[in-house]
Design an enzyme around this catalytic site. Structure first.
Site, PDB file in Angstrom:
ATOM      1  N   HIS A 151      -9.536   0.604   4.658  1.00  0.00           N
ATOM      2  CA  HIS A 151      -8.280   0.813   5.397  1.00  0.00           C
ATOM      3  C   HIS A 151      -8.583   1.689   6.617  1.00  0.00           C
ATOM      4  O   HIS A 151      -9.433   2.585   6.547  1.00  0.00           O
ATOM      5  CB  HIS A 151      -7.255   1.483   4.476  1.00  0.00           C
ATOM      6  CG  HIS A 151      -5.881   1.508   5.071  1.00  0.00           C
ATOM      7  ND1 HIS A 151      -5.500   2.431   6.014  1.00  0.00           N
ATOM      8  CD2 HIS A 151      -4.808   0.689   4.889  1.00  0.00           C
ATOM      9  CE1 HIS A 151      -4.251   2.186   6.381  1.00  0.00           C
ATOM     10  NE2 HIS A 151      -3.800   1.137   5.706  1.00  0.00           N
ATOM     11  N   LYS A 201       0.011   4.270  -0.222  1.00  0.00           N
ATOM     12  CA  LYS A 201      -0.664   5.443   0.370  1.00  0.00           C
ATOM     13  C   LYS A 201      -0.501   6.656  -0.547  1.00  0.00           C
ATOM     14  O   LYS A 201      -0.479   6.501  -1.763  1.00  0.00           O
ATOM     15  CB  LYS A 201      -0.125   5.716   1.781  1.00  0.00           C
ATOM     16  CG  LYS A 201      -0.134   4.478   2.660  1.00  0.00           C
ATOM     17  CD  LYS A 201       0.065   4.794   4.106  1.00  0.00           C
ATOM     18  CE  LYS A 201       0.236   3.499   4.876  1.00  0.00           C
ATOM     19  NZ  LYS A 201      -0.107   3.620   6.271  1.00  0.00           N
ATOM     20  N   GLY A 232       2.250   2.067  10.712  1.00  0.00           N
ATOM     21  CA  GLY A 232       3.182   3.192  10.573  1.00  0.00           C
ATOM     22  C   GLY A 232       3.853   3.588  11.878  1.00  0.00           C
ATOM     23  O   GLY A 232       4.471   4.640  11.962  1.00  0.00           O
ATOM     24  N   GLU A 283      -7.157   4.142   7.779  1.00  0.00           N
ATOM     25  CA  GLU A 283      -7.025   5.585   7.512  1.00  0.00           C
ATOM     26  C   GLU A 283      -8.292   6.119   6.836  1.00  0.00           C
ATOM     27  O   GLU A 283      -8.637   7.286   7.001  1.00  0.00           O
ATOM     28  CB  GLU A 283      -5.756   5.849   6.674  1.00  0.00           C
ATOM     29  CG  GLU A 283      -4.504   5.651   7.530  1.00  0.00           C
ATOM     30  CD  GLU A 283      -3.247   5.263   6.772  1.00  0.00           C
ATOM     31  OE1 GLU A 283      -3.218   5.380   5.535  1.00  0.00           O
ATOM     32  OE2 GLU A 283      -2.285   4.816   7.439  1.00  0.00           O
ATOM     33  N   ASN A 301       0.866  -1.191   0.000  1.00  0.00           N
ATOM     34  CA  ASN A 301       0.000   0.000   0.000  1.00  0.00           C
ATOM     35  C   ASN A 301       0.897   1.232   0.000  1.00  0.00           C
ATOM     36  O   ASN A 301       1.516   1.555   1.007  1.00  0.00           O
ATOM     37  CB  ASN A 301      -0.885  -0.035   1.257  1.00  0.00           C
ATOM     38  CG  ASN A 301      -1.696   1.238   1.419  1.00  0.00           C
ATOM     39  OD1 ASN A 301      -1.829   2.030   0.485  1.00  0.00           O
ATOM     40  ND2 ASN A 301      -2.240   1.436   2.614  1.00  0.00           N
ATOM     41  N   GLU A 304      -5.268  -5.482  10.411  1.00  0.00           N
ATOM     42  CA  GLU A 304      -4.290  -4.421  10.644  1.00  0.00           C
ATOM     43  C   GLU A 304      -4.644  -3.699  11.943  1.00  0.00           C
ATOM     44  O   GLU A 304      -5.491  -2.785  11.942  1.00  0.00           O
ATOM     45  CB  GLU A 304      -4.321  -3.405   9.499  1.00  0.00           C
ATOM     46  CG  GLU A 304      -3.993  -3.995   8.150  1.00  0.00           C
ATOM     47  CD  GLU A 304      -3.424  -2.938   7.201  1.00  0.00           C
ATOM     48  OE1 GLU A 304      -2.375  -3.194   6.628  1.00  0.00           O
ATOM     49  OE2 GLU A 304      -4.018  -1.855   7.083  1.00  0.00           O
ATOM     50  N   SER A 314       3.419  -2.347  10.246  1.00  0.00           N
ATOM     51  CA  SER A 314       4.872  -2.309  10.418  1.00  0.00           C
ATOM     52  C   SER A 314       5.564  -3.627  10.056  1.00  0.00           C
ATOM     53  O   SER A 314       6.509  -4.034  10.740  1.00  0.00           O
ATOM     54  CB  SER A 314       5.225  -1.863  11.843  1.00  0.00           C
ATOM     55  OG  SER A 314       4.697  -0.569  12.091  1.00  0.00           O
TER      56      SER A 314
HETATM   57  C1  PEP Z   1      -0.751  -0.040   5.860  1.00  0.00           C
HETATM   58  O1  PEP Z   1      -0.760   1.118   5.470  1.00  0.00           O
HETATM   59  O2  PEP Z   1      -1.654  -0.793   5.506  1.00  0.00           O
HETATM   60  C2  PEP Z   1       0.353  -0.483   6.736  1.00  0.00           C
HETATM   61  C3  PEP Z   1       0.287  -1.676   7.241  1.00  0.00           C
HETATM   62  O3  PEP Z   1       1.382   0.431   6.934  1.00  0.00           O
HETATM   63  P1  PEP Z   1       2.805   0.127   7.642  1.00  0.00           P
HETATM   64  O4  PEP Z   1       3.349  -1.159   7.045  1.00  0.00           O
HETATM   65  O5  PEP Z   1       3.646   1.309   7.299  1.00  0.00           O
HETATM   66  O6  PEP Z   1       2.538  -0.015   9.100  1.00  0.00           O
END
Ligand code: PEP
Length: 256
Positions: A98, A14, A175, A100, A12, A169, A214
């Site tokens: 997601h 973003k 992040g 976000e 992803n 997630e 992460s």
């Molecule tokens: C994501 O944006 O779905 C995500 C898991 O980000 P990160 O790997 O940076 O934590």
């Protein structure tokens, strides 16, 4: 991982790499498909480079996802992108719900269910995100929150067994550099699979459940050793072709 399900590694991007850097990143990722045999690889660039990346990756075996979409086919929805448009751009996947989107754009379980339904109508495979906040985890509500989020869209997965993917997630791990340990991830993944099995016997075995939060080359092997983790949705590390490639190769070795 479990040999019953083909691993999937999705990146992803973003709101990064929307111009020439996006096409360059796609080109750098393309050779990775050859090095990660038996693993499905999907990248989710911003809308502005979806078609260019899909074009670049056409012969590579890597598929392209959108990060979001509107549920309607067309209409007066200024600034939105429809599933029809995504399919025309060469997308075969779409990330839905997601955290976000839930957090900053007010997406609810009902919106997400509508989008999952719309994705299937257009032959787009949805990667549907679920996960609890830190406050919910600390209140002991993680499993209940995730079960509620899955319940909102599961009927659509039942109609398209094997084509929908769930990404667990935990919001507190996105992040932040903190990831759920393999045992924490496995507990939630096993609960989701159990919920899917109760809805339709074949749904549990045939739905890939990704972990996201992460994921990096140095923690991927431990996460992929968990039997109900079928791959990863990778944010930050997917912007680095070498790191993303290393995660995909780790998935390939986890299945051997
Ligand atoms: C994501 O944006 O779905 C995500 C898991 O980000 P990160 O790997 O940076 O934590």
């Amino acid at each position: 991982m479990n040999a019953k399900r083909r691993p999937l590694i999705a990146g992803n991007w973003k709101m990064f790499c929307g111009g020439t850097t996006g096409v360059e990143l796609a080109m750098a990722i393309a050779p990775l498909a050859r090095d990660a045999k038996g693993v499905d690889i999907v990248i989710a660039p911003p809308f502005t480079v979806l078609a260019a990346c899909a074009n670049e990756l056409e012969a590579s075996g890597i598929e392209v996802a959108a990060q979001n979409m509107h549920a309607k086919d067309s209409g007066a929805y200024t600034g939105e992108v429809s599933p029809t448009m995504l399919a025309e751009s060469g997308c075969s996947w779409v990330i839905v719900g997601h955290s976000e989107r839930r957090q900053h754009f007010g997406e609810t379980d009902a919106h997400i269910a509508e989008k999952v339904h719309a994705a299937f109508r257009h032959n787009l495979k949805p990667i549907v995100c679920v996960g609890e906040t830190l406050a919910e985890r600390e209140s002991g509500l993680a499993l209940a929150v995730v079960a509620r989020q899955v319940a909102a869209f599961v009927e659509h997965l039942v109609e398209h067994v094997g084509h929908g993917v769930i990404a667990y997630e935990p919001v507190w791990a996105i992040g932040t550099g903190k990831n759920a340990g393999p045992a924490e991830a496995e507990e939630v993944h096993a609960a989701i699979r159990n919920q899917l099995e109760k809805c339709a016997p074949s749904l549990g075995d045939n739905t890939r459940i990704l972990y996201g939060g992460s994921v990096k080359p140095d923690n991927a092997a431990a996460l992929f050793a968990a039997p109900n983790v079928d791959g990863a949705l990778v944010g930050g590390a997917s912007l680095d072709a070498k790191a993303f490639g290393a995660i995909a190769r780790t998935a390939a070795s986890a299945t051997r």
